[in-house]
Design an enzyme around this catalytic site. Sequence first.
Site, PDB file in Angstrom:
ATOM      1  N   ASP A  67      47.104   8.169   3.212  1.00  0.00           N
ATOM      2  CA  ASP A  67      46.991   7.521   4.523  1.00  0.00           C
ATOM      3  C   ASP A  67      46.260   6.189   4.440  1.00  0.00           C
ATOM      4  O   ASP A  67      45.657   5.859   3.417  1.00  0.00           O
ATOM      5  CB  ASP A  67      46.299   8.472   5.528  1.00  0.00           C
ATOM      6  CG  ASP A  67      45.103   9.206   4.919  1.00  0.00           C
ATOM      7  OD1 ASP A  67      44.593   8.750   3.880  1.00  0.00           O
ATOM      8  OD2 ASP A  67      44.679  10.224   5.485  1.00  0.00           O
ATOM      9  N   ASP A 136      38.303  20.103  11.397  1.00  0.00           N
ATOM     10  CA  ASP A 136      39.222  20.707  12.366  1.00  0.00           C
ATOM     11  C   ASP A 136      40.516  21.190  11.698  1.00  0.00           C
ATOM     12  O   ASP A 136      41.490  21.499  12.375  1.00  0.00           O
ATOM     13  CB  ASP A 136      39.556  19.703  13.490  1.00  0.00           C
ATOM     14  CG  ASP A 136      40.211  18.431  12.956  1.00  0.00           C
ATOM     15  OD1 ASP A 136      40.387  18.310  11.724  1.00  0.00           O
ATOM     16  OD2 ASP A 136      40.550  17.545  13.771  1.00  0.00           O
ATOM     17  N   HIS A 138      42.426  19.392   9.621  1.00  0.00           N
ATOM     18  CA  HIS A 138      43.481  18.404   9.387  1.00  0.00           C
ATOM     19  C   HIS A 138      43.689  18.134   7.898  1.00  0.00           C
ATOM     20  O   HIS A 138      42.786  18.276   7.095  1.00  0.00           O
ATOM     21  CB  HIS A 138      43.262  17.117  10.197  1.00  0.00           C
ATOM     22  CG  HIS A 138      42.134  16.224   9.763  1.00  0.00           C
ATOM     23  ND1 HIS A 138      41.117  15.860  10.612  1.00  0.00           N
ATOM     24  CD2 HIS A 138      41.884  15.594   8.599  1.00  0.00           C
ATOM     25  CE1 HIS A 138      40.296  15.030   9.979  1.00  0.00           C
ATOM     26  NE2 HIS A 138      40.729  14.856   8.745  1.00  0.00           N
ATOM     27  N   GLU A 143      46.332  15.578  12.504  1.00  0.00           N
ATOM     28  CA  GLU A 143      45.377  16.275  13.367  1.00  0.00           C
ATOM     29  C   GLU A 143      46.024  17.533  13.947  1.00  0.00           C
ATOM     30  O   GLU A 143      47.251  17.689  13.887  1.00  0.00           O
ATOM     31  CB  GLU A 143      44.958  15.337  14.512  1.00  0.00           C
ATOM     32  CG  GLU A 143      44.326  14.025  14.069  1.00  0.00           C
ATOM     33  CD  GLU A 143      42.825  14.142  13.807  1.00  0.00           C
ATOM     34  OE1 GLU A 143      42.373  15.204  13.341  1.00  0.00           O
ATOM     35  OE2 GLU A 143      42.114  13.161  14.057  1.00  0.00           O
TER      36      GLU A 143
HETATM   37  C1  GLP Z   1      39.701  12.009   6.436  1.00  0.00           C
HETATM   38  C2  GLP Z   1      40.873  11.863   5.496  1.00  0.00           C
HETATM   39  C3  GLP Z   1      41.303  13.198   4.945  1.00  0.00           C
HETATM   40  C4  GLP Z   1      40.095  13.928   4.405  1.00  0.00           C
HETATM   41  C5  GLP Z   1      39.092  14.178   5.490  1.00  0.00           C
HETATM   42  C6  GLP Z   1      37.857  14.929   5.015  1.00  0.00           C
HETATM   43  O1  GLP Z   1      40.077  12.363   7.725  1.00  0.00           O
HETATM   44  N1  GLP Z   1      42.008  11.204   6.081  1.00  0.00           N
HETATM   45  O2  GLP Z   1      42.275  13.015   3.937  1.00  0.00           O
HETATM   46  O3  GLP Z   1      40.477  15.138   3.833  1.00  0.00           O
HETATM   47  O4  GLP Z   1      38.706  12.933   6.009  1.00  0.00           O
HETATM   48  O5  GLP Z   1      36.970  14.018   4.451  1.00  0.00           O
HETATM   49  P1  GLP Z   1      35.731  14.420   3.554  1.00  0.00           P
HETATM   50  O6  GLP Z   1      36.266  14.744   2.211  1.00  0.00           O
HETATM   51  O7  GLP Z   1      34.892  13.184   3.535  1.00  0.00           O
HETATM   52  O8  GLP Z   1      35.054  15.561   4.218  1.00  0.00           O
END
Ligand code: GLP
Length: 262
Positions: A67, A136, A138, A143
Amino acid sequence: MEVVIKPTQDEACRLGARLIARIIRTRPAPVLGLATGSSPLPLYRELVRMHREEGLSFRHVTTFNLDEYVGLDPSHPGSFRSVMEEHLFRHIDLPRERAHLPDGMTTDVPGHCAEYERLIAAAGGIDLQLLGIGADGHLAFNEPGSSFRSRTRIKTLWTETRRANAAPFGGDPDKVPRHCLTMGLGTIMEARQCLLLGFGRSKAQAVRDMIEGPVTASCPASILQFHEHVIALIDEDAASLLQHRDYYREVYENKPSWQRWE
Ligand code: GLP
């Protein structure tokens, strides 16, 4: 789903890096799906170490990130392009023309998203997709409520996700772009293998919903229950709400030697 519980994020990430290194060393033209967020950072550190100390080469690797933010210049420290440069790309010998991220500055969002899908297919599909998980549930920026068949497209980020990603924006969620381009759940499900990383107490409920909950768009990651080859690499804290964690541990410790990948 193979559930592997390690005491710490660092240990889990070292193991994850070994799995990726094995794919890189055994396939002639490996295609990796990469993720941002804090979860994979120690894994990238370990890949960089392997590149420096063990001759792990990325010369024949192609990558596709999950993304990118819409409307954010790629040189901004919060862009996922910058994050990947800082933590991985500039330390390894990956040819830049094969390091793909969605272009958040595109003026033709639908055309660009279709082209991203086409590039993934033209590369032969993704051998291994690295994934984090949002609190959540995702995946990437899919989402809750995202269609299980979704492809790369534009999504709107809700306040909680913008808050969780605010660090490179001076901690101010209002500075985090409201829109992003993200691979869809349908895109992710086509990867031949998925490696999901989940660490810390804040992920425990989402990890439980993903592994043991019903398959529902309310927890997008639960769709991975339908994928034939997923490894969920989690730490003790993230595993703390799993009902069957002793079972997962026993299975992992007693795998037949020919089936071990670590
Ligand atoms: C963002 C990214 C996800 C990631 C998530 C969790 O929303 N787009 O790909 O998995 O954050 O992030 P973290 O690894 O910092 O908890």
